[in-house]
Design a protein around this motif. Sequence first.
Motif, mmCIF file in Angstrom:
data_model
loop_
_atom_site.group_PDB
_atom_site.id
_atom_site.type_symbol
_atom_site.label_atom_id
_atom_site.label_comp_id
_atom_site.label_asym_id
_atom_site.label_seq_id
_atom_site.Cartn_x
_atom_site.Cartn_y
_atom_site.Cartn_z
ATOM 1 N N THR A 243 0.848 -0.789 0.067
ATOM 2 C CA THR A 243 0.221 -0.006 -0.052
ATOM 3 C C THR A 243 0.875 1.212 -0.279
ATOM 4 O OG1 THR A 243 -1.804 -1.408 0.943
ATOM 5 C CG2 THR A 243 -1.736 0.874 1.365
ATOM 6 N N ALA A 244 1.830 1.112 1.233
ATOM 7 C CA ALA A 244 2.988 2.688 1.099
ATOM 8 C C ALA A 244 3.211 2.427 -0.740
ATOM 9 C CB ALA A 244 4.003 1.895 2.230
ATOM 10 N N MET A 245 3.770 1.666 -0.597
ATOM 11 C CA MET A 245 5.040 1.829 -2.598
ATOM 12 C C MET A 245 3.179 2.356 -3.502
ATOM 13 S SD MET A 245 7.897 -1.930 -2.984
ATOM 14 C CE MET A 245 6.435 -2.917 -2.651
ATOM 15 N N LEU A 246 2.723 2.238 -3.796
ATOM 16 C CA LEU A 246 1.748 2.055 -4.450
ATOM 17 C C LEU A 246 1.159 3.989 -4.029
ATOM 18 C CD1 LEU A 246 -0.952 -0.188 -4.358
ATOM 19 C CD2 LEU A 246 0.163 0.354 -6.572
ATOM 20 N N ARG A 247 0.820 4.700 -2.882
ATOM 21 C CA ARG A 247 0.999 5.827 -2.439
ATOM 22 C C ARG A 247 1.694 6.569 -2.689
ATOM 23 N NH1 ARG A 247 -2.082 4.290 2.692
ATOM 24 N NH2 ARG A 247 -4.282 3.675 2.510
ATOM 25 N N ARG A 248 3.334 5.830 -2.623
ATOM 26 C CA ARG A 248 4.075 6.555 -3.064
ATOM 27 C C ARG A 248 4.237 6.874 -4.881
ATOM 28 N NH1 ARG A 248 9.643 7.217 -1.221
ATOM 29 N NH2 ARG A 248 8.582 7.458 0.759
ATOM 30 N N ALA A 249 4.440 6.101 -5.465
ATOM 31 C CA ALA A 249 3.855 6.155 -7.255
ATOM 32 C C ALA A 249 2.790 6.500 -7.676
ATOM 33 C CB ALA A 249 3.785 4.861 -7.312
ATOM 34 N N PHE A 250 1.211 6.762 -6.892
ATOM 35 C CA PHE A 250 0.594 7.814 -7.477
ATOM 36 C C PHE A 250 1.229 9.231 -7.448
ATOM 37 C CE2 PHE A 250 -2.548 4.283 -5.801
ATOM 38 C CZ PHE A 250 -2.357 3.681 -6.714
ATOM 39 N N ALA A 251 2.034 9.475 -5.560
ATOM 40 C CA ALA A 251 2.593 11.023 -5.611
ATOM 41 C C ALA A 251 3.414 11.028 -6.880
ATOM 42 C CB ALA A 251 3.081 10.599 -4.050
ATOM 43 N N THR A 252 4.542 10.486 -6.896
ATOM 44 C CA THR A 252 4.709 10.683 -8.178
ATOM 45 C C THR A 252 4.340 11.195 -9.615
ATOM 46 O OG1 THR A 252 6.703 9.319 -7.356
ATOM 47 C CG2 THR A 252 6.827 9.897 -9.090
ATOM 48 N N PHE A 253 3.781 10.221 -9.494
ATOM 49 C CA PHE A 253 2.813 10.133 -11.241
ATOM 50 C C PHE A 253 2.671 11.915 -10.771
ATOM 51 C CE2 PHE A 253 1.986 5.361 -11.295
ATOM 52 C CZ PHE A 253 3.436 5.410 -12.184
ATOM 53 N N SER A 254 1.699 11.718 -10.068
ATOM 54 C CA SER A 254 0.847 13.309 -9.955
ATOM 55 C C SER A 254 1.707 14.698 -10.334
ATOM 56 C CB SER A 254 -0.004 13.287 -8.312
ATOM 57 O OG SER A 254 -0.908 14.791 -7.950
ATOM 58 N N GLU A 255 2.829 14.225 -9.158
ATOM 59 C CA GLU A 255 3.989 15.626 -9.315
ATOM 60 C C GLU A 255 3.966 15.626 -10.622
ATOM 61 O OE1 GLU A 255 7.132 14.128 -7.024
ATOM 62 O OE2 GLU A 255 6.251 14.617 -5.248
ATOM 63 N N ARG A 256 4.156 14.451 -11.676
ATOM 64 C CA ARG A 256 4.436 14.249 -13.085
ATOM 65 C C ARG A 256 3.443 15.544 -14.310
ATOM 66 N NH1 ARG A 256 8.714 11.009 -13.646
ATOM 67 N NH2 ARG A 256 10.443 10.742 -13.050
ATOM 68 N N ARG A 257 2.155 15.462 -13.532
ATOM 69 C CA ARG A 257 1.268 16.119 -14.299
ATOM 70 C C ARG A 257 0.627 14.618 -14.259
ATOM 71 N NH1 ARG A 257 0.023 21.156 -12.558
ATOM 72 N NH2 ARG A 257 2.592 22.644 -12.204
ATOM 73 N N LEU A 258 0.753 14.223 -14.318
ATOM 74 C CA LEU A 258 -0.176 12.317 -15.350
ATOM 75 C C LEU A 258 -2.060 12.374 -14.552
ATOM 76 C CD1 LEU A 258 2.864 9.830 -15.461
ATOM 77 C CD2 LEU A 258 1.886 11.418 -17.268
ATOM 78 N N PRO A 259 -2.949 12.237 -15.251
ATOM 79 C CA PRO A 259 -4.304 12.147 -14.634
ATOM 80 C C PRO A 259 -4.263 10.724 -14.227
ATOM 81 C CG PRO A 259 -4.078 12.233 -17.147
ATOM 82 C CD PRO A 259 -2.398 12.956 -16.597
ATOM 83 N N HIS A 260 -4.094 10.425 -14.599
ATOM 84 C CA HIS A 260 -4.428 8.794 -13.871
ATOM 85 C C HIS A 260 -3.267 7.898 -14.022
ATOM 86 C CE1 HIS A 260 -7.834 10.160 -16.074
ATOM 87 N NE2 HIS A 260 -7.215 10.051 -16.805
ATOM 88 N N ALA A 261 -3.102 6.888 -13.214
ATOM 89 C CA ALA A 261 -2.218 5.831 -12.979
ATOM 90 C C ALA A 261 -3.116 4.310 -13.036
ATOM 91 C CB ALA A 261 -2.007 5.690 -11.360
ATOM 92 N N MET A 262 -2.691 3.628 -13.722
ATOM 93 C CA MET A 262 -3.377 2.483 -13.962
ATOM 94 C C MET A 262 -2.163 0.998 -13.682
ATOM 95 S SD MET A 262 -5.609 3.154 -17.565
ATOM 96 C CE MET A 262 -6.563 1.693 -17.081
ATOM 97 N N LEU A 263 -2.775 -0.009 -13.000
ATOM 98 C CA LEU A 263 -2.251 -1.105 -13.788
ATOM 99 C C LEU A 263 -2.742 -2.749 -14.368
ATOM 100 C CD1 LEU A 263 -3.079 -3.128 -11.008
ATOM 101 C CD2 LEU A 263 -2.162 -1.016 -9.682
#
Length: 314
Positions: A257-277
Amino acid sequence: MSLPEGYAIRPATDGDVPAVARVLLADDLRDTGGSVYDEDFVRAQWSTPGFDPAVDAWVVLETAGAVVGVANVLPDGETRLKSWGAVHPDHRGLGIGSFLLDRLEARAVQRLGAVAGATFHHAINDVDEAGRAMLRARGFSFVRSFRHMQIDLDGPRDPGRPPEGIDIRAIEPERDLPLAHAIFVETFADEWGYRVIPYDEWRSLEVEVPGFDPSLWLLATEGDQAVGALNAIAEGDRGWIGELGVRRAWRGRGIATAMLRRAFATFSERRLPHAMLNVDFENPTGAMALYQKVGMRAVRGYDVYEKPIAQGSL
């Protein structure tokens, strides 16, 4: 079987990537109302080691020369091939899909027809009833269903704090890639269809590809022990999480869960509107529940059908 009058087929080339992506988009929009496929997806598929578009992929052209159909077969280890294809919705129902499946099956025999126990996997949208009927009529059997999970990143995301005693950081490639590979091999061992991918092959699939960005990969450690890993890539307007694994002895502590949340935060910083898997619907580790817990939802599905490759015929 032959193509209907007015259509032609030829081997695919790298120059066909934009046209193939347009066919995939139209196909997906008709079936699911949305799409995650683009030119980056096609290029990534066609960069699979051992794949040659000149003999492993075909495009179908209509009278004016536009690409309206595509199919390709991709290597997946020494005893398995996988494939997918699409026909533009305006050209369905004419037998083009069945013609392309003939090509895929013939190529599967050429590649693995002499290999004992070889199998052929074909993926279709889970709502494609015509495709399902065609595969079953050809002797394919349903084996697995997968889901694309998505979370919308509408603003900054708080990565939160990792579990006590756990550190999560971006990887340092030369030092950490072997550690990440070992974690993925261990954690995916019980998953359906998984095969142990040697390190060099894994590097060619996940690292030596366009878009590789080590700052999107994460390693979780406890002291000097690597206990979890995540790899990801940015494609189009999406961040894609490829592999996520936590070693068995460290599960249940919130590391994934912590790794996913860190990944989401990084994607958001790069202004990517979606994260997928992509996830196996019947994943034995409860991955679906984990992804839903962190706010992801299923946005589309696809099914995999299987057929044994017998020597000389399918």
